[in-house]
Structures are given as C-alpha cells and as structure tokens.
Design a protein around this motif. Sequence first.
Motif, PDB file in Angstrom:
ATOM      1  N   ILE C  39     -56.506 -20.113  26.281  1.00  0.00           N
ATOM      2  CA  ILE C  39     -55.738 -19.752  25.090  1.00  0.00           C
ATOM      3  C   ILE C  39     -54.626 -18.777  25.482  1.00  0.00           C
ATOM      4  CG2 ILE C  39     -55.804 -18.665  22.815  1.00  0.00           C
ATOM      5  CD1 ILE C  39     -58.706 -19.502  22.583  1.00  0.00           C
ATOM      6  N   PHE C  40     -54.971 -17.826  26.341  1.00  0.00           N
ATOM      7  CA  PHE C  40     -53.977 -16.854  26.800  1.00  0.00           C
ATOM      8  C   PHE C  40     -52.854 -17.577  27.557  1.00  0.00           C
ATOM      9  CE2 PHE C  40     -52.061 -13.076  27.540  1.00  0.00           C
ATOM     10  CZ  PHE C  40     -52.346 -12.356  28.696  1.00  0.00           C
ATOM     11  N   ALA C  41     -53.246 -18.518  28.393  1.00  0.00           N
ATOM     12  CA  ALA C  41     -52.242 -19.281  29.137  1.00  0.00           C
ATOM     13  C   ALA C  41     -51.358 -20.078  28.177  1.00  0.00           C
ATOM     14  CB  ALA C  41     -52.921 -20.221  30.136  1.00  0.00           C
ATOM     15  N   LEU C  42     -51.939 -20.650  27.148  1.00  0.00           N
ATOM     16  CA  LEU C  42     -51.151 -21.367  26.151  1.00  0.00           C
ATOM     17  C   LEU C  42     -50.124 -20.430  25.522  1.00  0.00           C
ATOM     18  CD1 LEU C  42     -53.590 -23.672  24.140  1.00  0.00           C
ATOM     19  CD2 LEU C  42     -51.568 -24.369  25.417  1.00  0.00           C
ATOM     20  N   SER C  43     -50.546 -19.212  25.229  1.00  0.00           N
ATOM     21  CA  SER C  43     -49.618 -18.277  24.588  1.00  0.00           C
ATOM     22  C   SER C  43     -48.431 -17.994  25.506  1.00  0.00           C
ATOM     23  CB  SER C  43     -50.325 -16.974  24.209  1.00  0.00           C
ATOM     24  OG  SER C  43     -50.333 -16.057  25.272  1.00  0.00           O
ATOM     25  N   VAL C  44     -48.700 -17.877  26.783  1.00  0.00           N
ATOM     26  CA  VAL C  44     -47.597 -17.631  27.731  1.00  0.00           C
ATOM     27  C   VAL C  44     -46.723 -18.872  27.859  1.00  0.00           C
ATOM     28  CG1 VAL C  44     -47.086 -17.266  30.170  1.00  0.00           C
ATOM     29  CG2 VAL C  44     -48.732 -15.807  29.028  1.00  0.00           C
ATOM     30  N   ASP C  45     -47.360 -20.043  27.804  1.00  0.00           N
ATOM     31  CA  ASP C  45     -46.598 -21.281  27.957  1.00  0.00           C
ATOM     32  C   ASP C  45     -45.668 -21.536  26.783  1.00  0.00           C
ATOM     33  OD1 ASP C  45     -47.210 -24.823  28.215  1.00  0.00           O
ATOM     34  OD2 ASP C  45     -45.832 -23.570  29.366  1.00  0.00           O
ATOM     35  N   VAL C  46     -46.061 -21.097  25.588  1.00  0.00           N
ATOM     36  CA  VAL C  46     -45.185 -21.278  24.434  1.00  0.00           C
ATOM     37  C   VAL C  46     -43.811 -20.691  24.757  1.00  0.00           C
ATOM     38  CG1 VAL C  46     -44.725 -20.455  22.084  1.00  0.00           C
ATOM     39  CG2 VAL C  46     -46.950 -21.381  22.658  1.00  0.00           C
ATOM     40  N   LEU C  47     -43.819 -19.550  25.442  1.00  0.00           N
ATOM     41  CA  LEU C  47     -42.547 -18.941  25.803  1.00  0.00           C
ATOM     42  C   LEU C  47     -41.986 -19.497  27.105  1.00  0.00           C
ATOM     43  CD1 LEU C  47     -42.978 -15.192  24.828  1.00  0.00           C
ATOM     44  CD2 LEU C  47     -41.862 -17.043  23.594  1.00  0.00           C
ATOM     45  N   LEU C 209     -43.510 -14.578  18.128  1.00  0.00           N
ATOM     46  CA  LEU C 209     -44.574 -14.213  17.195  1.00  0.00           C
ATOM     47  C   LEU C 209     -45.761 -15.165  17.326  1.00  0.00           C
ATOM     48  CD1 LEU C 209     -42.721 -13.178  13.913  1.00  0.00           C
ATOM     49  CD2 LEU C 209     -43.777 -11.726  15.637  1.00  0.00           C
ATOM     50  N   PHE C 210     -45.456 -16.441  17.440  1.00  0.00           N
ATOM     51  CA  PHE C 210     -46.559 -17.393  17.581  1.00  0.00           C
ATOM     52  C   PHE C 210     -47.298 -17.155  18.889  1.00  0.00           C
ATOM     53  CE2 PHE C 210     -49.087 -20.941  16.748  1.00  0.00           C
ATOM     54  CZ  PHE C 210     -49.092 -21.822  17.816  1.00  0.00           C
ATOM     55  N   SER C 211     -46.506 -16.897  19.933  1.00  0.00           N
ATOM     56  CA  SER C 211     -47.111 -16.622  21.229  1.00  0.00           C
ATOM     57  C   SER C 211     -47.985 -15.372  21.155  1.00  0.00           C
ATOM     58  CB  SER C 211     -46.002 -16.436  22.269  1.00  0.00           C
ATOM     59  OG  SER C 211     -46.525 -15.922  23.450  1.00  0.00           O
ATOM     60  N   GLY C 212     -47.472 -14.335  20.473  1.00  0.00           N
ATOM     61  CA  GLY C 212     -48.234 -13.100  20.318  1.00  0.00           C
ATOM     62  C   GLY C 212     -49.517 -13.332  19.549  1.00  0.00           C
ATOM     63  N   PRO C 242     -51.922 -15.408  33.725  1.00  0.00           N
ATOM     64  CA  PRO C 242     -51.595 -16.565  32.880  1.00  0.00           C
ATOM     65  C   PRO C 242     -50.305 -17.244  33.312  1.00  0.00           C
ATOM     66  CG  PRO C 242     -51.274 -14.512  31.676  1.00  0.00           C
ATOM     67  CD  PRO C 242     -51.959 -14.160  32.938  1.00  0.00           C
ATOM     68  N   VAL C 243     -49.364 -16.473  33.853  1.00  0.00           N
ATOM     69  CA  VAL C 243     -48.132 -17.098  34.348  1.00  0.00           C
ATOM     70  C   VAL C 243     -48.479 -18.053  35.484  1.00  0.00           C
ATOM     71  CG1 VAL C 243     -45.927 -16.676  35.492  1.00  0.00           C
ATOM     72  CG2 VAL C 243     -46.672 -15.161  33.675  1.00  0.00           C
ATOM     73  N   LEU C 244     -49.351 -17.587  36.356  1.00  0.00           N
ATOM     74  CA  LEU C 244     -49.788 -18.438  37.458  1.00  0.00           C
ATOM     75  C   LEU C 244     -50.506 -19.673  36.928  1.00  0.00           C
ATOM     76  CD1 LEU C 244     -50.162 -18.961  40.438  1.00  0.00           C
ATOM     77  CD2 LEU C 244     -52.238 -17.590  40.373  1.00  0.00           C
ATOM     78  N   MET C 245     -51.337 -19.487  35.901  1.00  0.00           N
ATOM     79  CA  MET C 245     -52.062 -20.626  35.336  1.00  0.00           C
ATOM     80  C   MET C 245     -51.088 -21.659  34.788  1.00  0.00           C
ATOM     81  SD  MET C 245     -55.054 -18.675  33.267  1.00  0.00           S
ATOM     82  CE  MET C 245     -56.211 -17.605  34.126  1.00  0.00           C
ATOM     83  N   VAL C 246     -50.085 -21.176  34.073  1.00  0.00           N
ATOM     84  CA  VAL C 246     -49.127 -22.101  33.481  1.00  0.00           C
ATOM     85  C   VAL C 246     -48.340 -22.827  34.561  1.00  0.00           C
ATOM     86  CG1 VAL C 246     -46.997 -22.236  32.138  1.00  0.00           C
ATOM     87  CG2 VAL C 246     -48.872 -20.819  31.342  1.00  0.00           C
ATOM     88  N   ILE C 247     -47.918 -22.098  35.550  1.00  0.00           N
ATOM     89  CA  ILE C 247     -47.105 -22.714  36.593  1.00  0.00           C
ATOM     90  C   ILE C 247     -47.921 -23.677  37.433  1.00  0.00           C
ATOM     91  CG2 ILE C 247     -45.844 -22.203  38.711  1.00  0.00           C
ATOM     92  CD1 ILE C 247     -44.724 -19.822  37.364  1.00  0.00           C
TER      93      ILE C 247
END
Lengths: 245, 287, 330
Positions: C39-47, C209-212, C242-247
Amino acid sequence: MTALSIHKLEKSFGGLRVTRGVDLVVAPGERRLVIGPNGAGKTTLFNLVTGELRPDAGSVSLFDRELTRLPSRRRAHLGLSRTYQIITLFPKDTLLRNVTLSLLGLSRLRWNPLLRLDRQHSLAAQAEAALSRVGLGHLAHRPLAETSYGERRRVEIAMALAQNPRVLLLDEPFAGLSVDERRDVKTLLFAIPRDVTIVMIEHDMDIALDFAERITVMHFGEVVVEGTRAEVVADPRTKEIYLGE
Amino acid sequence: MSIWGVLAINSITFGGLLFLLSAGFSLIFGLMRIPNLTHGSLFMLGGYVGASMVLAYDLPFWLAALIAAVAMAVFGGLIERFLLRRLSGSLLAQVLVTLGIAFIVADFCLMVWSGDPISVRTPSALVGGTRIAGLFFPTYRIAIIVIAVVVAAILWALLDRTRLGAMIRAGVDDPQMARVVGIRVSRLFTIVFCLGAALAGFGGFMGAPILTVYPGLDFDMLPLALVVVILGGVGSLLGSLVGSIAIGFIYNFGLVVVPELAYFVLFLPMVVVLVVRPQGLFGKQAP
Amino acid sequence: MTATRIGLLVASVVMVTVPLWVPGDYYISVCSQILIYAIFALSVDVLLGYAGLVSLGHAGLFGLASYTVAVCLGAGLGHVTAIVTAIGLTLAGTAVFAALSLRTTGIGFIMITLALGQIAWGLAYRWVSITNGDNGLSVAHRPAPFGIPLDAPSHFYYATAVVFVLAVIATWIFVHSPFGASLKGTRDQPRRMTALGYHVWLIRFYACLFSGFLAAVAGILFVYYTEFVSPPTVSLTSSAEPVLMVISGGSGTLFGPIVGAILIEIVKNVASAYITRWNMMLGAIFVAIVMFMPDGLVPGTIRLVRRLLKFRRKESPAAAIEPTSSGPVP
C-alpha cells in the motif's frame, strides 16, 4: 469587435528584445498569416498570446476580453487554441486518447476521480468525430508512436479543433510534410468554418499565400509590413526582408 | 566567555565544516545537475578513513587529512566514471544511484568501524586556546574557520582565474554551449566530482575532533548541505559560504534555544525561500 | 478469460488462503507486512509513476500517521478517534508537504521532499515530549472491528488484506478515471496540458493528497502491526524503500509496486536471516536495478510474455490468415 487584439506587446529576455511594441488586430473569421525570417519572434508572439510567456508590457484581448492577466490555462476556456511547431503530443497513448485529453481540458469531467474514462461514450464519440474531421478516424486506436509524422501533424490540428476554438493559432502546420500531406492539411484548413478565426505562422509560401487574406510580416520582433495579400506581396520591404526568396 | 560567545564561535566553526561539505555539493549540482546524495557519506567516510590513519597507523594529523581527501577523491572518481557517467541520460537514475551508494557506504562503515562514535584528538599544535582581542578562543575551532576561508579563497581563485575554472563556470551556466565550444564536459564532470568528494572527505576528517565520526553522520549532514544550496544558490561559492555560516548559526542556536524543534527551525529558512522565491533556486537551471 | 483476469484470480486465491499454507505465525505476519508496504509503495507510485514526481520524503507522511495513532491511543482516545485523527492530520500534513514541494518539479521536487522527510524525522527524534524520541511509542493493543480481535497474526492478516484490496481498488478507479488521465497528461506534457486548459498544479496537488491518504492508511496499519513506532520509521531509508519497490516492480502500473513490495520484503526478511547488513543490500539492489533494469520487473515481464505469445501465435496456422492491423487490405 475584433477576434484577437494585440496592443504594444513587449518582451525581452535579459538584454535581448524579442518582441518590440507589436500591434496586431485580427477580425472575426479572418485568415491571417504571420511570416518573417527565423528569429523574427513569431512563435514568441504566439507564446505571449497563449500566456505561456508573460509580456513585459502591452496587452492581448480575445473578442474584447482582456487576456493579459489571465493564466494560460484559462485562455483555452475562452476559446483560444493552438498547435505547436514541434509536435508535443502524448506518445504512449492512442490517437483517441490524445484527442480525448484535448476534449477533457475544457470539461468539468477532468476533475472526476471516480468514473471510468473508457466508459464515457459520448466523449469517445466526440473524439472519434474530431479525428474523422482530419481524416484519421480509422486510426483512432493506433498508439501515437506508431503513426507517421504527417499523421501526427493532423492529430495536432485535431486536438486544437476539438476544443471548438474561436481563435486558432497554427504554428507552422505544414512543416516537414510531403506534397500529398500538405494537400490534405490544406484541404482540412480550408474546410474550417468561418466561426473560427485563424492566425497561422508558416514558411511554405505557396500554400500560405493561398490561404491568407491578410498578412503580417515580422522582422526582429516587430511588425514591418501588414496588409492584404496583394499589398504585402507588392511591398518592396517584404522583398527586402526575404532577400533571395 | 559568555555562552553566546562560545555558541557563536561554534556556529562559525560548524559553518566552516559545512562549507567544506556544501561547496562541493553545490558545484556538483551546478555543473552536473545531480543532487549528490552520496555527499554526506563521503564526508563521513573521509572522517572514518582519516581517523583510522591516526588511530590505527599513528600517522600525523595533517597527513591523515590529506589521505582522507585523496581517498574520497578516488572513490568519487570511480563512482562518477563507472556509474554516473553510464547513466548520463537520466538525472533521476543518477540521483537514485547516489542514494543507493549512500546506503552501501553507511552499512560498510558500520561493518568496518562498528557503531561507536570515533573521536580524533586535536592535533597537538592546535590544542588549547588562543587569545585574540582580549578574548579566549579554542584554537582548533579558529583553525577550522581559517582553513575554510583559505579553501574558499583557493576555490574562488580556481573558478575565477584558471582555465579549468572558466570551463566549470561555463558548464554551470550552459552545458550545451560548453560542449559546442569544445569543452570536454564528461572529463570536467569527473574532475568536479572528485574535487567535491575530496572537499567533503577533508571536511569530514577536520570535523572529527569536534563532531566525532559516527553512524548517521552522513544523513545528519546531507540535508544541511541541501539547505545551504537552496539558501545560497546553486553553483555559487559565495552563496555556499554565507549559507553555511547562516545554517551554522541557526543550527547551533536552535539546538540550545529550542532543542525539540531544532531541526524544524533549521529548515524554516529553506521553507521561506521556497515560498518567496522558488524560481531563484532552480530557475536558472531547469529542474 | 484474459491473462490478466487469470492472474488476478490466482493472486486472489493465494492471498485469501495465506494462513492455510504459510508455515507458521511469523510468516503470516510477514505477509501482513508485505501488504502494508505494498500500500505504501502504491502511494509512492501514484506520484512517481502517474504524476512523474519522485518523493524521497514519503516516510514522513507514513510516520506521521503512525505516530498520530500511537499518541492518540497513549492519550486514552479510542481506536476510531485515533484512526480518523491520523488520517486527518496526515492529509493536512500532505497539503503542506505538497504546497511546498510543488513549487518545483523534477530534481527540485526530489530535494524538497527529501528535506521535508528529514524535518519529519528530526521532529520524531527530538520532539521528545510528544514522540518520546529514540525510545519510540508503544501501542497497547490492536483494535477489534465488529468485535473481532486482531491480536492473532492470521486475524490481523485478514484485516490487512481487506484494507489492501480496498486500497488497490481505490487506486485502480483513480488511475482509470478522467482525473487519472489528466494526471498522466501532466506527467508527459505539462506545458501542453496547461495550454489545453488544465490546472496542472492543482491536479498534482490533488494527486499528492490521494497519495498521502494511501500513505496514511499504510502507516496506520503499520503501527498496529508492529505495535510500536520510533524515529527509524521516518528515516530516509524508510522513504527510499518504497521508491525502490516501485522502481523494481515497474512504475506507472498498478501491479508493479505490489510486485516490488513482495520482492523487496521477501529479500529483506530472507536476507536478514543470513546477512545483517540490510542497508547495504538495499543500496546494492537500488544501484543494480537503476543501472540494469530501469523499467522494472512488471513491464519487463509483460514485454517478455508478449514476445513469447507473439512467437506462439506465428507458429499456429490461424496466424497465417489473421489480418494485419495496418488498415484495409488492398
């Protein structure tokens, strides 16, 4: 009432004065051509009109509505659209999606985070119609990256027309096109109804002269010659500027 | 000497150390557009390497400082040449790589030097206090201030008076143009990165007698360098100097006056700058 | 049944049956952890993926939610109050975070979010009267929604899984909406979007905001999971993960961050059994992925699968009479 009114527009970059007291008045429904050598400040003028650049002095009005203070994003809503010299579309998306984005820009729908965009059928129908208008209806679902340069130029125009502009700024719409493609785009432009005022920057003289009713010649950031096609073509100053052309 | 006087000296000293850190960071950012997230690590690693030279091999203080600087320059050069240069198309990738290296270095230091803070003794020549204008100042701290000023002068001379400096300034102003004019931009990048790394490593060791060297020093210092650059302007030597001293004051006074919100107070100027003049920092170079 | 639908079905079955086949409470807990980080990774990915904005300070928002819950519970407030306050406060924090960070984009955004994340860490570390500094805050017990206690790992896992599914659905809707398309547009051509009439700054702001919000959800689950929160939760490492997870999984996709989270968490938990130097591994993986696999696993795998499928299609006789996609046949 004028469609587009530019009054004593000034812009400098550091020490370089790129727009010098430009005055321009375009009547509703007119086909205006802006020409001039490279570096004359034509695209800068467009950028000042659309608001992407802030002028140092002067004013811009659209149908008597003062635009100078308005942020760029508001001007589209007032009926101002433009195409770009360098194609800046959305390469990862289909043609349909590209034009849909253009339609969405003016719609309240763009703020909606709940509906499914793909299911907005009326929007899709409008986008397909806009593509058909430029002869690209059959490629609606083709990714932009897989289209030819000529097709992309037409998508640029479709994007601008989709917003039903009152004033359309075309920045070198014929650049880089083949003979056939030019002919297609020319037909397209001629077919645009008179409720759209067109101002075009172009280098291709044959087509442009065909199209233009009035011509503004710019050089070093200022308007040098202006008048009907016949007047401008006959004017010695025009020949001077285009030495050898 | 009053506590405020002591605090003031400490602030300027800290500012001096911060200058050694941020000058390189600012140059690297200005020239290569990369916020080098490894910079704090270079500071810390330089401190550790120098400290080892003194404690394990009993080398003289200044020799250890030199070794720290050279070691970091070499390390920095390797990073730039073999990792950053290969990613020259993508700024984001370069930034992320520097972050990854920062993590590797952090754990490496933990592995080699363990978790206890390492202290280095002030060189004997600079122990004790000096009397200046009737007031008593700790000699070592004065020395750091002097060194920082000397380094600033040398850097200024380098940038302003040498061909290399002119190339660096050209590269900072307009990298495309610099290439066109024939400046070997990629070699310039390596040189500047090595220079920045050397300064950071040197600063890390110079700071060892005062700050000690400890795990976490890297990420304690990195945000400070960031703030200095935001306040002082990218690629500006004077800005780095002034900004460093300003931050030195804010940090030290903040820790005493509002210890719980010290970090917050530290970043407040950055916030103000961002609100008031955001283009000023990144306006010249398009982010 | 498309490949995606089959994949989804399999994934759902696997996820629902975890407590049945996963060996032991410890590993069930790890699964909860994976979902929380997903979920945290998703929040970072939104941005990162959809807005083109890389945040290195998201642990600040995540941690803000965790700390808020811990502080509220410590003050004697109920779970519902704690959760609502955490979400509200994190959204307020996100608004400030966004207002400051969106003054620039690109590298500037990265630097400012990093600095803001560090401010959050500094507050967690030094504002001892509220956060208890390095000692951290404990959470006495987990909530019991609808009367079902969540103390057992399998119960907590199911609760987390439900929240996870809701988060994924919410993100899916967001991404496929007109607003999502607007957001992607601002990522690809911000200048053009402005000329087309979009309010690029505001679009990015809402996306923040959605990411937050998603980060808050993850942070709340996290503090109930570990029943403890301390400054390392808000560290730069915590923002980098989470940045690493997204990438590694693939940005700009829904499944990329999830796959990335699974991968990184598994490596982390397996690695920590054999290697004590997790940070070094994290760093090395970061460097390796950025250098050699910048696209991430999910897009890479999709490409591979597509190529394999095309290869198989060519082999079958049906392919020979299949019309090509380049327009009407003359």
